[in-house]
Write a protein that holds these residues in place. Sequence first.
Motif, PDB file in Angstrom:
ATOM      1  N   VAL A 182      29.775  25.720  37.546  1.00 19.22           N
ATOM      2  CA  VAL A 182      30.113  25.293  36.183  1.00 19.22           C
ATOM      3  C   VAL A 182      28.857  25.175  35.323  1.00 19.22           C
ATOM      4  O   VAL A 182      28.859  25.559  34.140  1.00 19.22           O
ATOM      5  N   GLY A 183      27.755  24.651  35.883  1.00 22.54           N
ATOM      6  CA  GLY A 183      26.545  24.451  35.098  1.00 22.54           C
ATOM      7  C   GLY A 183      25.933  25.737  34.590  1.00 22.54           C
ATOM      8  O   GLY A 183      25.304  25.746  33.522  1.00 22.54           O
ATOM      9  N   LEU A 266      23.418  38.749  44.856  1.00 24.84           N
ATOM     10  CA  LEU A 266      23.127  37.318  44.783  1.00 24.84           C
ATOM     11  C   LEU A 266      24.394  36.518  44.494  1.00 24.84           C
ATOM     12  O   LEU A 266      24.535  35.378  44.952  1.00 24.84           O
ATOM     13  N   GLY A 267      25.317  37.113  43.753  1.00 23.64           N
ATOM     14  CA  GLY A 267      26.583  36.454  43.484  1.00 23.64           C
ATOM     15  C   GLY A 267      27.545  36.460  44.662  1.00 23.64           C
ATOM     16  O   GLY A 267      28.571  35.774  44.620  1.00 23.64           O
ATOM     17  N   LEU A 304      30.221  33.606  40.130  1.00 21.79           N
ATOM     18  CA  LEU A 304      30.308  35.060  40.065  1.00 21.79           C
ATOM     19  C   LEU A 304      30.643  35.523  38.653  1.00 21.79           C
ATOM     20  O   LEU A 304      30.282  36.636  38.249  1.00 21.79           O
ATOM     21  N   PHE A 305      31.291  34.655  37.867  1.00 23.33           N
ATOM     22  CA  PHE A 305      31.635  35.011  36.484  1.00 23.33           C
ATOM     23  C   PHE A 305      30.378  35.253  35.656  1.00 23.33           C
ATOM     24  O   PHE A 305      30.282  36.256  34.937  1.00 23.33           O
ATOM     25  N   TYR A 306      29.372  34.345  35.751  1.00 19.25           N
ATOM     26  CA  TYR A 306      28.177  34.585  34.936  1.00 19.25           C
ATOM     27  C   TYR A 306      27.280  35.664  35.542  1.00 19.25           C
ATOM     28  O   TYR A 306      26.497  36.292  34.818  1.00 19.25           O
ATOM     29  N   PHE A 311      25.663  41.374  34.596  1.00 24.37           N
ATOM     30  CA  PHE A 311      25.798  42.764  35.023  1.00 24.37           C
ATOM     31  C   PHE A 311      26.330  43.644  33.891  1.00 24.37           C
ATOM     32  O   PHE A 311      25.778  44.709  33.606  1.00 24.37           O
ATOM     33  N   PHE A 312      27.393  43.190  33.225  1.00 19.11           N
ATOM     34  CA  PHE A 312      27.987  44.009  32.163  1.00 19.11           C
ATOM     35  C   PHE A 312      27.073  44.121  30.946  1.00 19.11           C
ATOM     36  O   PHE A 312      26.955  45.191  30.335  1.00 19.11           O
ATOM     37  N   SER A 313      26.406  43.011  30.569  1.00 16.67           N
ATOM     38  CA  SER A 313      25.517  43.069  29.411  1.00 16.67           C
ATOM     39  C   SER A 313      24.301  43.944  29.693  1.00 16.67           C
ATOM     40  O   SER A 313      23.710  44.509  28.781  1.00 16.67           O
ATOM     41  N   TYR A 314      23.941  44.075  30.955  1.00 16.88           N
ATOM     42  CA  TYR A 314      22.776  44.877  31.321  1.00 16.88           C
ATOM     43  C   TYR A 314      23.148  46.334  31.552  1.00 16.88           C
ATOM     44  O   TYR A 314      22.497  47.242  31.043  1.00 16.88           O
TER      45      TYR A 314
END
Length: 362
Positions: A182-183, A266-267, A304-306, A311-314
Amino acid sequence: MNVYIPYNFMFLLLTMLGTIFSISSSHWMGVWAGLEINLLGFIPLLVYGGSTLEIESGVKYFIIQSMGSGILLMGSLLISMAALSWTNLGPLLSTEISSMSFIQKDMSFYGALVMVSLLIKIGLTPFHFWLPSVMSGLSWFSVLILASWQKIAPLILILMVVSKYSLFLLMCCAGSSMVGGVGGLNQTQLRGLMAYSSINHLGWMTAGSISSTASMVIYFIIYFLISMFLFYYLWMKEKSQARQMSTSSFQSMNEKLIFSTLILSLGGLPPLLGFVGKWLIMTELFIIEPMILMFLILGSLISLFYYLLLFFSYFFSNNSKISELSTKNLMPLSTSSYFIVMSVSMNFSGPIMILWLPSLIL
């Protein structure tokens, strides 16, 4: 930070020797002394750059670690007074002492003090409050040491008293996984995001130490390898903000492949290497504490969401323009080729490890 300067190597060696001295000591005083040597070697590495953020992070880290050392010293002194022994393992787990009712309650309280001091030092929930703020102001080299090597001594020392406080530790592990998930959702700085990622992984590592020491060791080795490649890559690219992932400085498809596989591994996305450690711990915790395992998995799914956002923004960033600044940050061709082969082959070795590791552990 220039790691090739001789006195930087000296401080790094002092940090490692402090950890080795601490985990190899058979007395609480030796454990405390080793942790202090480790702290004295690591602080100069934190503040070497001289920037305001690094000095602030170094002072915060020193205060928190000193508080943890004080509690550890107080708890170990009380244990030695009650049990008439400095041995770090025997007095807490001895059946003779535990059978004496007038000492049993005191020993449980003293052992709890030692446990709390170790949790403060390692940054496990609910004592995680210092880790994101400290890690946000450090260099990538210091972040790598803080996220990996500095975990070794507290984790091994926790193994010494884990049998008496396993339920408390499992609750801390579940909370750590949730806080780490969450953080990180509201983080825009990569170092802060990696700090919450470290908190999440720390919950899995500690849960692995409760179920099986081998699983904890394997998880830590996998986490260290992935973090080493990822932090080295970010160090070379000099990226600190999440929004920089979508800029035009990442124009090579090879660079996209490197970062994408590392961040997804890492996720813990299957079947990459980062999933192997989680899979081992899941198979063992499913029998022992399925409710705690549910919170661990939920926290990892949130984290895993962030990772997927990065991943998508990169990966789908606009690469049509290449600035002069970006070309300066490119790796040499030979270094880039070796780095690509090692990182990608390491991360895609997950399926092989899943088939091979159970036979090795059993």
